[in-house]
Design a protein around this motif. Structure first.
Motif, PDB file in Angstrom:
ATOM      1  N   THR A  13       0.839  -1.201   0.000  1.00 36.70           N
ATOM      2  CA  THR A  13       0.000   0.000   0.000  1.00 36.70           C
ATOM      3  C   THR A  13       0.876   1.253   0.000  1.00 36.70           C
ATOM      4  OG1 THR A  13      -1.745  -1.163   1.195  1.00 36.70           O
ATOM      5  CG2 THR A  13      -1.828   1.241   1.238  1.00 36.70           C
ATOM      6  N   GLU A  14       1.909   1.233   0.808  1.00 35.83           N
ATOM      7  CA  GLU A  14       2.794   2.397   0.869  1.00 35.83           C
ATOM      8  C   GLU A  14       3.466   2.655  -0.477  1.00 35.83           C
ATOM      9  OE1 GLU A  14       5.308   2.598   4.306  1.00 35.83           O
ATOM     10  OE2 GLU A  14       3.694   1.953   5.627  1.00 35.83           O
ATOM     11  N   ILE A  15       3.902   1.595  -1.140  1.00 28.93           N
ATOM     12  CA  ILE A  15       4.517   1.751  -2.466  1.00 28.93           C
ATOM     13  C   ILE A  15       3.491   2.296  -3.460  1.00 28.93           C
ATOM     14  CG2 ILE A  15       5.515   0.496  -4.434  1.00 28.93           C
ATOM     15  CD1 ILE A  15       6.732  -1.440  -2.290  1.00 28.93           C
ATOM     16  N   ALA A  16       2.291   1.714  -3.437  1.00 27.06           N
ATOM     17  CA  ALA A  16       1.234   2.159  -4.353  1.00 27.06           C
ATOM     18  C   ALA A  16       0.867   3.620  -4.102  1.00 27.06           C
ATOM     19  CB  ALA A  16       0.008   1.265  -4.224  1.00 27.06           C
ATOM     20  N   GLU A  17       0.876   4.047  -2.838  1.00 25.89           N
ATOM     21  CA  GLU A  17       0.579   5.451  -2.533  1.00 25.89           C
ATOM     22  C   GLU A  17       1.627   6.378  -3.148  1.00 25.89           C
ATOM     23  OE1 GLU A  17      -1.777   5.251   1.730  1.00 25.89           O
ATOM     24  OE2 GLU A  17       0.402   5.441   1.752  1.00 25.89           O
ATOM     25  N   GLU A  21       0.827   9.030  -6.145  1.00 21.63           N
ATOM     26  CA  GLU A  21       1.076  10.469  -5.995  1.00 21.63           C
ATOM     27  C   GLU A  21       1.897  11.020  -7.154  1.00 21.63           C
ATOM     28  OE1 GLU A  21       3.024  11.021  -2.246  1.00 21.63           O
ATOM     29  OE2 GLU A  21       1.251  10.421  -1.100  1.00 21.63           O
ATOM     30  N   ARG A  22       2.775  10.184  -7.688  1.00 21.61           N
ATOM     31  CA  ARG A  22       3.656  10.608  -8.780  1.00 21.61           C
ATOM     32  C   ARG A  22       3.118  10.191 -10.154  1.00 21.61           C
ATOM     33  NH1 ARG A  22       6.440   9.934  -4.222  1.00 21.61           N
ATOM     34  NH2 ARG A  22       8.212  11.262  -3.773  1.00 21.61           N
ATOM     35  N   HIS A  23       1.911   9.660 -10.159  1.00 20.33           N
ATOM     36  CA  HIS A  23       1.251   9.223 -11.396  1.00 20.33           C
ATOM     37  C   HIS A  23       2.092   8.188 -12.155  1.00 20.33           C
ATOM     38  CE1 HIS A  23      -1.654  12.359 -10.656  1.00 20.33           C
ATOM     39  NE2 HIS A  23      -0.656  13.215 -10.520  1.00 20.33           N
ATOM     40  N   LEU A  24       2.633   7.236 -11.418  1.00 17.48           N
ATOM     41  CA  LEU A  24       3.453   6.179 -11.997  1.00 17.48           C
ATOM     42  C   LEU A  24       2.727   4.833 -11.912  1.00 17.48           C
ATOM     43  CD1 LEU A  24       6.875   7.034 -10.288  1.00 17.48           C
ATOM     44  CD2 LEU A  24       6.218   7.530 -12.642  1.00 17.48           C
ATOM     45  N   ARG A  25       2.818   4.050 -12.956  1.00 22.49           N
ATOM     46  CA  ARG A  25       2.399   2.654 -12.978  1.00 22.49           C
ATOM     47  C   ARG A  25       1.028   2.393 -12.344  1.00 22.49           C
ATOM     48  NH1 ARG A  25       8.068  -0.018 -10.961  1.00 22.49           N
ATOM     49  NH2 ARG A  25       9.378   0.994 -12.500  1.00 22.49           N
ATOM     50  N   PRO A  26      -0.037   3.018 -12.817  1.00 20.30           N
ATOM     51  CA  PRO A  26      -1.344   2.832 -12.178  1.00 20.30           C
ATOM     52  C   PRO A  26      -1.829   1.380 -12.167  1.00 20.30           C
ATOM     53  CG  PRO A  26      -1.555   4.027 -14.248  1.00 20.30           C
ATOM     54  CD  PRO A  26      -0.092   3.913 -13.961  1.00 20.30           C
ATOM     55  N   GLU A  27      -1.584   0.647 -13.238  1.00 20.03           N
ATOM     56  CA  GLU A  27      -2.004  -0.763 -13.270  1.00 20.03           C
ATOM     57  C   GLU A  27      -1.270  -1.569 -12.206  1.00 20.03           C
ATOM     58  OE1 GLU A  27      -4.339  -2.422 -14.924  1.00 20.03           O
ATOM     59  OE2 GLU A  27      -4.983  -0.839 -16.295  1.00 20.03           O
ATOM     60  N   GLN A  28       0.019  -1.322 -12.070  1.00 17.92           N
ATOM     61  CA  GLN A  28       0.797  -2.037 -11.065  1.00 17.92           C
ATOM     62  C   GLN A  28       0.389  -1.604  -9.657  1.00 17.92           C
ATOM     63  OE1 GLN A  28       5.017  -1.881 -11.695  1.00 17.92           O
ATOM     64  NE2 GLN A  28       5.415  -3.523 -10.239  1.00 17.92           N
ATOM     65  N   CYS A  29       0.021  -0.341  -9.488  1.00 19.14           N
ATOM     66  CA  CYS A  29      -0.463   0.139  -8.191  1.00 19.14           C
ATOM     67  C   CYS A  29      -1.740  -0.604  -7.804  1.00 19.14           C
ATOM     68  CB  CYS A  29      -0.719   1.646  -8.231  1.00 19.14           C
ATOM     69  SG  CYS A  29       0.771   2.637  -8.305  1.00 19.14           S
ATOM     70  N   LEU A  30      -2.602  -0.806  -8.765  1.00 19.46           N
ATOM     71  CA  LEU A  30      -3.837  -1.542  -8.497  1.00 19.46           C
ATOM     72  C   LEU A  30      -3.510  -2.971  -8.068  1.00 19.46           C
ATOM     73  CD1 LEU A  30      -6.882  -1.166  -8.509  1.00 19.46           C
ATOM     74  CD2 LEU A  30      -6.897  -1.905 -10.891  1.00 19.46           C
ATOM     75  N   GLN A  31      -2.555  -3.601  -8.736  1.00 19.94           N
ATOM     76  CA  GLN A  31      -2.134  -4.952  -8.356  1.00 19.94           C
ATOM     77  C   GLN A  31      -1.535  -4.965  -6.947  1.00 19.94           C
ATOM     78  OE1 GLN A  31       0.565  -6.014 -11.499  1.00 19.94           O
ATOM     79  NE2 GLN A  31      -1.083  -6.638 -12.890  1.00 19.94           N
ATOM     80  N   LEU A  32      -0.767  -3.938  -6.622  1.00 23.07           N
ATOM     81  CA  LEU A  32      -0.181  -3.844  -5.285  1.00 23.07           C
ATOM     82  C   LEU A  32      -1.257  -3.758  -4.205  1.00 23.07           C
ATOM     83  CD1 LEU A  32       2.859  -1.477  -5.953  1.00 23.07           C
ATOM     84  CD2 LEU A  32       2.972  -3.852  -5.149  1.00 23.07           C
ATOM     85  N   THR A  33      -2.321  -3.003  -4.469  1.00 19.83           N
ATOM     86  CA  THR A  33      -3.396  -2.918  -3.466  1.00 19.83           C
ATOM     87  C   THR A  33      -4.071  -4.275  -3.291  1.00 19.83           C
ATOM     88  OG1 THR A  33      -5.070  -2.171  -5.066  1.00 19.83           O
ATOM     89  CG2 THR A  33      -3.836  -0.459  -3.872  1.00 19.83           C
TER      90      THR A  33
END
Length: 185
Positions: A13-17, A21-33
């Motif tokens: 979650t911390e990595i995805a946050e 915030e920096r608009h990086l890797r949204p698909e990967q952020c979703l996977q991280l959550t």
């Protein structure tokens, strides 16, 4: 300031946050959550005694993760994923009734996310109800009242009508609910 000074938020979650915030890797952020939610659920299964003892902290981390997941999913136009995140909050509230002191804050998170999602999906009356209830569950967040008021006015309502709506809603929420559940309307 987490409850009791203890903080639990999965590292995913911390990595995805940070990435969000920096608009990086949204698909990967979703996977991280999604990974973070699985890790929280597995932690509850692996050590139920610790999970019960630290339920308030775990719930806070879970709701932060689900809120982030809902936000990323709506940005990616994956409304089914966003709806699943909101549903997971609701399920959690229905199955975990421990720690009543944290319940208003958790209900606020659920109702706020449900309201924002309903508004994005064009269900403005539903959004109005959720945001109004979010404010009443946790009045410290006055922004939800502002959002509800804007929705009310956008639907053609007057200031007096909004005040009457909020008073009626408050009165309804104070009434004992059938089967221990609040009325959806």
């Amino acid at each position: 300031h987490p409850p009791g000074g203890v903080h639990f938020k999965p590292f995913q979650t911390e990595i995805a946050e940070v990435w969000t915030e920096r608009h990086l890797r949204p698909e990967q952020c979703l996977q991280l959550t999604q990974e973070a939610i699985r890790s929280v659920e597995q932690a509850e299964i692996d050590n139920p005694t610790a999970a019960r003892r630290f339920m308030a902290v775990i719930a806070q981390g879970l709701f932060q993760t689900l809120t982030l997941q809902q936000s990323i999913a709506t940005e990616l136009k994956k409304f089914d994923v966003a709806e699943a995140a909101v549903d997971r909050m609701k399920q959690y509230l229905e199955t975990h009734r421990e720690h009543p002191e944290d319940r208003p804050r958790l209900e606020h998170w659920y109702l706020s996310n449900a309201g924002l999602l309903a508004e994005l999906e064009g269900r403005k009356p539903d959004a109005l109800l959720y945001l109004s209830q979010a404010y009443q569950a946790y009045p410290e967040d006055a922004y939800r009242e502002v959002e509800a008021r804007q929705l009310w006015k956008g639907l053609g309502g007057s200031e007096e009508g909004f005040n009457a709506w909020m008073a009626a809603l408050a009165k309804t929420n104070q009434m004992p609910a059938a089967e221990g559940k609040p009325s959806p309307w």
